[in-house]
Design a protein around this motif. Structure first.
Motif, short mmCIF file in Angstrom:
data_model
loop_
_atom_site.label_atom_id
_atom_site.label_comp_id
_atom_site.label_asym_id
_atom_site.label_seq_id
_atom_site.Cartn_x
_atom_site.Cartn_y
_atom_site.Cartn_z
N GLU A 12 0.82 -1.21 0.00
CA GLU A 12 0.00 0.00 0.00
C GLU A 12 0.86 1.26 0.00
OE1 GLU A 12 -3.20 1.39 -1.04
OE2 GLU A 12 -3.37 -0.68 -0.32
N ARG A 15 2.24 1.82 -3.44
CA ARG A 15 1.24 2.33 -4.40
C ARG A 15 0.87 3.78 -4.13
NH1 ARG A 15 -2.04 -3.32 -3.71
NH2 ARG A 15 -0.98 -4.48 -5.36
N GLN A 16 0.77 4.14 -2.86
CA GLN A 16 0.33 5.49 -2.53
C GLN A 16 1.48 6.48 -2.46
OE1 GLN A 16 -2.86 6.05 -2.50
NE2 GLN A 16 -3.31 3.87 -2.71
N ALA A 22 -1.76 5.85 2.52
CA ALA A 22 -1.66 4.41 2.74
C ALA A 22 -2.39 4.01 4.02
CB ALA A 22 -0.19 4.00 2.81
N ARG A 25 -6.16 3.93 3.50
CA ARG A 25 -6.59 2.74 2.76
C ARG A 25 -6.59 1.50 3.65
NH1 ARG A 25 -8.39 2.26 -2.51
NH2 ARG A 25 -6.91 0.60 -2.94
N LEU A 26 -5.62 1.43 4.56
CA LEU A 26 -5.49 0.27 5.43
C LEU A 26 -6.30 0.39 6.72
CD1 LEU A 26 -1.63 -0.17 5.01
CD2 LEU A 26 -3.38 -1.75 4.17
N GLU A 73 -0.05 -11.33 -3.37
CA GLU A 73 -1.35 -10.71 -3.11
C GLU A 73 -2.43 -11.30 -4.01
OE1 GLU A 73 -2.88 -6.15 -2.76
OE2 GLU A 73 -2.04 -6.74 -4.71
N LYS A 136 -2.39 1.52 -8.61
CA LYS A 136 -2.45 1.74 -7.16
C LYS A 136 -3.64 1.03 -6.53
CE LYS A 136 -0.09 6.22 -6.95
NZ LYS A 136 -0.21 7.63 -6.46
N ARG A 137 -4.38 0.24 -7.33
CA ARG A 137 -5.53 -0.51 -6.86
C ARG A 137 -6.63 0.40 -6.31
NH1 ARG A 137 -2.65 -3.98 -9.01
NH2 ARG A 137 -2.59 -6.17 -8.36
N GLU A 138 -6.79 1.60 -6.91
CA GLU A 138 -7.89 2.47 -6.53
C GLU A 138 -9.21 1.91 -7.05
OE1 GLU A 138 -5.31 6.64 -6.50
OE2 GLU A 138 -6.74 6.25 -8.10
#
Length: 297
Positions: A12, A15-16, A22, A25-26, A73, A136-138
């Motif tokens: 994370e 990506r961020q 991060a 998101r977590l 992942e 970034k898996r948004e």
């Protein structure tokens, strides 16, 4: 031996690029992210990030670990799907990102069709003015009018839609109906907020003219359409949205033809997993089925 769970924090932050995003998101405190990264670096005896004023940047070892961690992942994400869900019955959440107009006026109803066909799937439709970053898996899947850029993205063109000039009867009664393209500069228009256009191809009125008179601007296509329907001015609107309002009158349909492509993109690691494949297939099918609806009056 390092803690496998630390890879979640590593991915994370990679990506961020910053602790606070991060952490959000977590759903943890930013100090937790910092601590877990420090512990991972200590356990591996490697420096994974360069700490810079504008954020965290992966080092060379960090890039190598990122590639491995992403594969881990995706294997973890696919465990439940592989063990519990038959290929014919996809289950789970899929987040789809798109622009507000096509999301509200077109995609929402098509995803309702998918919900009837695949009750185990839940589509989360996210609308933004800018392109969502899949790397970034948004989001899991992106629908856009330009092919997005990013590492390991599978991008394909689904189809196209047409835009046309529209006005309301009230506007035509007060200012007349333009009979030729040459008359357009003397009319009043509804347009985007110029300095807030995040994706230039969305400022589609510029394909026709740069209006001299604008009565209303909005970053929302929905708001623009409502203003046009109320008589505020002429607007360039997609057929898939304008068809929903019988008050809108098409103008110069033979002279003004503006087209935009529709692209779908997904991270390569997700492309062939059951629930994502089901959404991608549905999108391909409905856009092909609706080709005339999207491009003809």
């Amino acid at each position: 031996m390092f803690n496998w769970n630390d890879l979640i924090f590593f991915l994370e932050l990679a990506r961020q690029g910053r602790l606070m995003p991060a952490a959000r998101r977590l759903k943890v405190d930013h100090t937790t992210v910092s601590r877990r990264i420090s512990e991972l670096e200590k356990d591996l005896s490697l420096k994974l990030f360069d700490r810079k004023p504008d954020g965290f940047v992966l080092t060379e070892p960090g890039h190598r670990l990122f590639a491995v961690a992403e594969r881990i992942e995706q294997e973890a994400v696919g465990v439940e799907e592989t063990l519990q869900a038959a290929p014919s019955a996809p289950r789970g959440h899929v987040r789809v990102a798109s622009m507000e107009g096509i999301g509200a006026f077109y995609l929402a109803e098509r995803f309702a069709e998918l919900a009837e066909k695949e009750p185990g799937l839940v589509v989360e439709l996210v609308t933004e003015r800018h392109l969502i970053n899949l790397t970034k898996r948004e989001a899991d899947i992106s629908i856009s009018f330009v092919p997005p850029q990013g590492q390991r993205l599978a991008v394909r063109r689904l189809g196209a839609f047409r835009l046309a000039l529209y006005a309301a009867p009230d506007y035509v009664r007060r200012f007349g109906m333009p009979r030729t393209r040459a008359e357009l500069p003397s009319h009043t228009f509804v347009d985007y907020v110029e300095d807030l256009v995040a994706i230039q191809p969305v400022h589609w009125l510029l394909d026709v003219l740069e209006p001299l008179k604008v009565s209303f601007r909005s970053t929302s296509m929905h708001a623009q359409q409502n203003a046009v329907a109320r008589g505020a001015g002429i607007g360039l609107l997609p057929l898939f949205s304008a068809k929903s309002n019988p008050r809108l009158i098409p103008i110069l349909t033979d002279e003004v033809v503006v087209m935009r492509d529709i692209y779908v993109s997904v991270h390569e690691d997700l492309e062939f997993m059951g629930r994502f494949r089901a959404v991608l297939q549905h999108l391909a099918e409905v856009v092909q089925r609706d080709a005339a609806y999207l491009t003809e009056f």
